[in-house]
Structures are given as structure tokens and as C-alpha cells.
Design a protein around this motif. Structure first.
Motif, short mmCIF file in Angstrom:
data_model
loop_
_atom_site.label_atom_id
_atom_site.label_comp_id
_atom_site.label_asym_id
_atom_site.label_seq_id
_atom_site.Cartn_x
_atom_site.Cartn_y
_atom_site.Cartn_z
N ALA A 156 36.39 43.31 23.88
CA ALA A 156 37.36 42.49 24.59
C ALA A 156 37.66 43.07 25.97
N ARG A 157 37.90 44.37 26.03
CA ARG A 157 38.21 45.02 27.30
C ARG A 157 37.04 44.86 28.29
N ILE A 158 35.83 45.14 27.81
CA ILE A 158 34.64 45.08 28.68
C ILE A 158 34.42 43.67 29.21
N ASN A 159 34.54 42.68 28.33
CA ASN A 159 34.30 41.30 28.75
C ASN A 159 35.35 40.81 29.75
N VAL A 160 36.59 41.23 29.57
CA VAL A 160 37.64 40.83 30.52
C VAL A 160 37.41 41.51 31.87
N ILE A 161 37.04 42.78 31.86
CA ILE A 161 36.75 43.50 33.11
C ILE A 161 35.60 42.82 33.85
N PHE A 162 34.52 42.52 33.12
CA PHE A 162 33.37 41.88 33.75
C PHE A 162 33.73 40.49 34.27
N ALA A 163 34.57 39.79 33.52
CA ALA A 163 34.98 38.44 33.94
C ALA A 163 35.80 38.50 35.22
N MET A 164 36.68 39.49 35.32
CA MET A 164 37.50 39.62 36.53
C MET A 164 36.65 39.93 37.75
N ILE A 165 35.72 40.88 37.59
CA ILE A 165 34.88 41.28 38.73
C ILE A 165 33.88 40.18 39.06
N GLY A 166 33.18 39.67 38.04
CA GLY A 166 32.17 38.65 38.28
C GLY A 166 32.75 37.36 38.81
N GLY A 167 33.96 37.02 38.40
CA GLY A 167 34.58 35.78 38.84
C GLY A 167 34.97 35.76 40.31
N LEU A 168 34.94 36.93 40.94
CA LEU A 168 35.29 36.99 42.37
C LEU A 168 34.31 36.20 43.22
N SER A 169 33.06 36.07 42.76
CA SER A 169 32.07 35.29 43.51
C SER A 169 32.52 33.85 43.65
N ILE A 170 33.05 33.29 42.56
CA ILE A 170 33.54 31.92 42.59
C ILE A 170 34.79 31.81 43.45
N ARG A 171 35.72 32.77 43.27
CA ARG A 171 36.96 32.72 44.04
C ARG A 171 36.68 32.78 45.54
N ARG A 172 35.75 33.64 45.97
CA ARG A 172 35.44 33.79 47.40
C ARG A 172 34.79 32.51 47.93
N THR A 173 33.99 31.85 47.09
CA THR A 173 33.36 30.60 47.50
C THR A 173 34.40 29.50 47.69
N LEU A 174 35.35 29.43 46.77
CA LEU A 174 36.38 28.39 46.84
C LEU A 174 37.49 28.74 47.83
#
Length: 206
Positions: free
Chosen positions: A163-181
Motif C-alpha cells: 500500500a505504501r509503495i503504490n501510493v508513493i508511486f502514484a503520487m510521483i507518477g501522477g505529477l506528469s498528468i498534473r503538469r500537463t493539465l
């Protein structure tokens, strides 16, 4: 049809330089025109070499995208290795390392390529498999860090670690979408909230 060149270079340094030249050109083409819009002719033109010469290093466009994924994975693993080799406090090291993760995922050019690769993975099973395999290896390296002696969460259950690893990866990886939007998004703004969130995820839950 372009005849493929079967001769292989014997100079490893030259071969590595040429391969990297092709990968850099292909990444630029994929960003500009997408995976399907960028043909081998365009890649060869951008790389400054003939299509036949490119076939000396890569059998297909799919082989090129596989190599790009591999190169990204090696870059990511070098960061994990730095975390492992640094003898200091692991929590502090990983919080400081968040800078690199944020920079990588808000870089405009890397963003465009990453989003294109994800889009291709949604319709290409082989690309999806390669990206999933890369993610599996990344999660394994993170797990190794979090179960090491210096980790504050080394005694967490497997389910909790996942759970911890997946949430960390989701937060970091999701920045690509946030920066695009939200193109105005800045690293300092992200780190203001990201570091406390990471500290919580890398520390025992109360």
C-alpha cells in the motif's frame, strides 16, 4: 522496402553511442507525432542516419520503444542504488531524493514521452507488458529499501508495504498528468506538500 543491414559493429563504445543517438531521435519523434505517427523514416531523418543503418541496432520500432523503457528503468535504478549506497539516515535521504523525482515528472519533454508510452500501452499488449515489468522491478527495489535495517517501516506487513509503495508511486507518477493539465505547477509548490506526505508513508503508522 529498405534493405536491412545485417553487419554488426564490433566497437562497443561506437555501438552504444549510435544506439543512444537512435533512442534520442525516436523519443523526440514519439513526443512530436506519437508512436504511430512517427515512422522509421522520420526517426532515421531525425537521427541523421539511414533507416537501414538503424536496423543495424534495432530490429523494429517496437524494439526501440523497448530500449527506451529499459533506459528509463536503468536511470531509475541508479537513483535507488544511490539511496542504498548512502550510509546516512534513510528517511532523510529519500526525502531529499524527492527533488529528483519531481523534476523528472514535471519535465515537459519527459512528460510528453511518458504519456505517449502509457497511451500506447493501453492498445499494445507488448508495450503494456514491458512497462508493467519495469514497474514490477521498481516496486521490488523500493521494497528492498523499505525492508532494510535503516528503514522505519521494515516491520510492516507485506500488505501495508504494498500500500505504501503504490501510493508513493502514484503520487510521483501522477505529477506528469498534473503538469500537463496545470502547466504553471512548480517543483517548490509540489515539495511543500509531497515531503510531509512521504514522511508519513515512510514512517510507522500510529
Amino acid at each position: 522496402m529498405t534493405e536491412k543491414i545485417t553487419k554488426r559493429h564490433t566497437d562497443p563504445a561506437l555501438a552504444a553511442a549510435r544506439r543512444n543517438q537512435v533512442l534520442t531521435a525516436a523519443a523526440e519523434c514519439f513526443r512530436r507525432k506519437g508512436y504511430h505517427g512517427a515512422g522509421m523514416a522520420e526517426i532515421s531523418k531525425t537521427a541523421g542516419m539511414s533507416a537501414g543503418h538503424i536496423y543495424n541496432y534495432f530490429d523494429s520500432k517496437e524494439a526501440i520503444i523497448e530500449a527506451i523503457i529499459q533506459r528509463d528503468m536503468e536511470e531509475m535504478f541508479s537513483i535507488f542504488q544511490q539511496f542504498e549506497d548512502d550510509p546516512g539516515d534513510l528517511l532523510t535521504i529519500m526525502l531529499d531524493g524527492a527533488d529528483h523525482g519531481v523534476e523528472r515528472h514535471i519535465d515537459k519533454e519527459k512528460n510528453a514521452l511518458e504519456l505517449e508510452m502509457l497511451a500506447e500501452a493501453a492498445r499494445n499488449q507488448k508495450v503494456a507488458f514491458l512497462m508493467q515489468q519495469s514497474d514490477t522491478h521498481a516496486r521490488a527495489r523500493m521494497r528492498r529499501l523499505l525492508t532494510g535495517e535503516r528503514s522505519l517501516v521494515k516491520d510492516a506487513t507485506d500488505k501495508e508495504l504494498d500500500a505504501r509503495i503504490n501510493v508513493i508511486f502514484a503520487m510521483i507518477g501522477g505529477l506528469s498528468i498534473r503538469r500537463t493539465l496545470y502547466p504553471e505547477l512548480q517543483k517548490d509548490t509540489i515539495l511543500l506538500a509531497l515531503r510531509p506526505a512521504l514522511r508519513t508513508l515512510l514512517s510507522p503508522f500510529e
